[in-house]
Design a protein around this motif. Structure first.
Motif, mmCIF file in Angstrom:
data_model
loop_
_atom_site.group_PDB
_atom_site.id
_atom_site.type_symbol
_atom_site.label_atom_id
_atom_site.label_comp_id
_atom_site.label_asym_id
_atom_site.label_seq_id
_atom_site.Cartn_x
_atom_site.Cartn_y
_atom_site.Cartn_z
ATOM 1 N N LEU A 181 41.259 45.506 35.894
ATOM 2 C CA LEU A 181 40.748 45.328 37.248
ATOM 3 C C LEU A 181 39.612 44.971 37.179
ATOM 4 O O LEU A 181 38.806 44.051 38.428
ATOM 5 C CB LEU A 181 40.361 46.098 38.025
ATOM 6 C CG LEU A 181 40.335 45.977 39.649
ATOM 7 C CD1 LEU A 181 41.588 45.219 40.398
ATOM 8 C CD2 LEU A 181 40.309 47.881 40.342
ATOM 9 N N GLY A 182 38.422 45.131 36.342
ATOM 10 C CA GLY A 182 37.102 44.558 36.543
ATOM 11 C C GLY A 182 36.841 43.735 35.940
ATOM 12 O O GLY A 182 36.250 42.364 36.448
ATOM 13 N N ARG A 183 37.575 42.822 35.326
ATOM 14 C CA ARG A 183 37.735 41.642 34.113
ATOM 15 C C ARG A 183 38.422 40.714 35.897
ATOM 16 O O ARG A 183 37.830 39.295 35.897
ATOM 17 C CB ARG A 183 39.310 41.235 33.110
ATOM 18 C CG ARG A 183 39.002 41.944 32.069
ATOM 19 C CD ARG A 183 39.373 42.091 30.921
ATOM 20 N NE ARG A 183 39.080 40.436 30.707
ATOM 21 C CZ ARG A 183 39.151 39.494 29.500
ATOM 22 N NH1 ARG A 183 37.594 40.645 29.174
ATOM 23 N NH2 ARG A 183 39.162 38.771 29.036
ATOM 24 N N ARG A 184 39.644 40.758 35.941
ATOM 25 C CA ARG A 184 40.423 40.481 37.385
ATOM 26 C C ARG A 184 39.129 39.940 38.567
ATOM 27 O O ARG A 184 38.750 38.562 38.957
ATOM 28 C CB ARG A 184 41.753 40.738 38.019
ATOM 29 C CG ARG A 184 42.015 39.886 39.266
ATOM 30 C CD ARG A 184 42.881 40.756 39.416
ATOM 31 N NE ARG A 184 43.439 39.158 40.298
ATOM 32 C CZ ARG A 184 44.590 39.292 41.244
ATOM 33 N NH1 ARG A 184 43.873 40.547 41.602
ATOM 34 N NH2 ARG A 184 45.302 38.566 41.618
ATOM 35 N N VAL A 185 38.410 41.065 39.423
ATOM 36 C CA VAL A 185 37.218 40.748 39.777
ATOM 37 C C VAL A 185 36.093 39.364 38.909
ATOM 38 O O VAL A 185 35.852 38.976 40.180
ATOM 39 C CB VAL A 185 36.453 42.158 39.488
ATOM 40 C CG1 VAL A 185 35.717 42.007 41.186
ATOM 41 C CG2 VAL A 185 37.906 42.799 40.907
ATOM 42 N N ALA A 186 35.929 40.000 38.094
ATOM 43 C CA ALA A 186 34.777 39.146 37.845
ATOM 44 C C ALA A 186 35.114 37.844 37.299
ATOM 45 O O ALA A 186 34.573 36.894 37.777
ATOM 46 C CB ALA A 186 34.178 39.224 36.256
ATOM 47 N N ASP A 187 36.885 37.171 37.709
ATOM 48 C CA ASP A 187 36.846 35.855 36.896
ATOM 49 C C ASP A 187 37.331 35.305 38.319
ATOM 50 O O ASP A 187 36.855 34.164 38.343
ATOM 51 C CB ASP A 187 38.619 36.399 36.241
ATOM 52 C CG ASP A 187 38.869 35.985 34.803
ATOM 53 O OD1 ASP A 187 37.802 35.321 34.667
ATOM 54 O OD2 ASP A 187 39.631 36.530 34.214
ATOM 55 N N LEU A 188 37.685 36.152 39.064
ATOM 56 C CA LEU A 188 37.618 35.911 40.716
ATOM 57 C C LEU A 188 36.204 35.175 41.583
ATOM 58 O O LEU A 188 36.069 34.786 42.031
ATOM 59 C CB LEU A 188 38.577 36.575 41.860
ATOM 60 C CG LEU A 188 39.802 36.354 41.086
ATOM 61 C CD1 LEU A 188 41.077 37.136 41.943
ATOM 62 C CD2 LEU A 188 40.688 35.341 41.995
ATOM 63 N N ALA A 189 35.434 36.187 41.246
ATOM 64 C CA ALA A 189 33.845 35.951 41.392
ATOM 65 C C ALA A 189 33.219 35.048 41.463
ATOM 66 O O ALA A 189 32.649 34.638 41.884
ATOM 67 C CB ALA A 189 33.353 36.973 40.882
ATOM 68 N N HIS A 190 33.861 34.265 39.294
ATOM 69 C CA HIS A 190 33.423 33.355 39.150
ATOM 70 C C HIS A 190 33.373 32.368 39.726
ATOM 71 O O HIS A 190 33.488 31.713 39.877
ATOM 72 C CB HIS A 190 33.379 32.950 37.825
ATOM 73 C CG HIS A 190 31.985 33.936 36.686
ATOM 74 N ND1 HIS A 190 31.197 33.705 36.955
ATOM 75 C CD2 HIS A 190 32.524 35.332 36.316
ATOM 76 C CE1 HIS A 190 30.646 34.090 35.569
ATOM 77 N NE2 HIS A 190 31.585 34.819 35.209
ATOM 78 N N LEU A 191 35.379 31.959 40.339
ATOM 79 C CA LEU A 191 36.107 31.368 41.030
ATOM 80 C C LEU A 191 35.398 30.615 42.184
ATOM 81 O O LEU A 191 34.859 29.509 42.637
ATOM 82 C CB LEU A 191 37.575 31.253 40.959
ATOM 83 C CG LEU A 191 38.477 30.535 41.873
ATOM 84 C CD1 LEU A 191 38.563 28.646 40.701
ATOM 85 C CD2 LEU A 191 40.205 31.034 41.384
#
Length: 210
Positions: A181-191
């Motif tokens: 979940l942390g990885r997904r949130v970070a990915d989307l935060a960058h996007l």
């Protein structure tokens, strides 16, 4: 254009350390994405610096134990203390949001806790992100060592045996789920951060009368 960093805050309450262990796993997963700054924010110890961290974050992941069918009193106190932020033209509007919870039993009404968090985020105008991990432990060939073993998509549900400390529970599979979940949130935060860098929404001011 130079690299745009993303800031992820993990805002959580932990009672006996179990939710704290999951918070650390979420933060570790977010930190695995290059260019991501991650802060752990224990919401029972808020001060001006921690409020500033949340204000500056592109994404906030909320975490709480599930006590008696909902989030902890400490987390609820934190949620209610954000009323001035809501009143300040919804200052957290458009931040990414996500959530996780830990309970002693496999069910324990943990969905209620995640639903409370999602509604809380929606009231702030935040953008909720769920878990994009296929459910584990849903066949005779599966087992408790699989990620998303409880089968939750609104956020991460973890289970911690009540007779075990935070050094043993939640199990590794639940911690791995939190990391994902942390990885997904970070990915989307960058996007999201890259998109906002090139676009400013034309938004009518709230209560403008138009």
């Amino acid at each position: 254009m130079g690299q745009i960093s993303a800031r992820v805050a993990v805002a959580y309450h932990t009672g006996k350390g179990h939710t704290g262990s999951l918070a650390e796993a979420v933060a570790e997963g977010a930190g695995d994405i290059p260019g991501t700054d991650v802060d752990l924010v224990p919401v029972g110890q808020m001060d001006d610096r921690r409020w500033d961290v949340l204000d500056a974050a592109h994404a906030i992941v909320f975490g709480s134990p599930t006590y008696m069918g909902g989030s902890s009193a400490t987390f609820r106190e934190f949620a209610e203390s954000t009323s001035p932020i809501f009143a300040d033209n919804m200052r957290w509007r458009d931040k990414i949001a996500a959530g996780f919870t830990v309970g002693g039993s496999m069910s324990g009404d943990k969905l209620q806790t995640l639903t409370q968090m999602a509604i809380f985020a929606a009231q702030h105008g935040m953008i909720w992100v769920g878990l994009d991990v296929y459910c584990g432990w849903n066949s005779s060939a599966g087992g408790p060592d699989q990620v998303n073993r409880i089968g939750s998509w609104l956020g991460v549900m973890a289970q911690a045996n009540v007779d075990q400390g935070a050094d043993a529970a939640p199990p590794a599979s639940d911690l791995r789920t939190g990391s994902l979940l942390g990885r997904r949130v970070a990915d989307l935060a960058h996007l999201h951060a890259h998109g906002r860098a090139g676009y400013v929404a034309g938004r009518v001011p709230v209560n403008s009368g138009l």
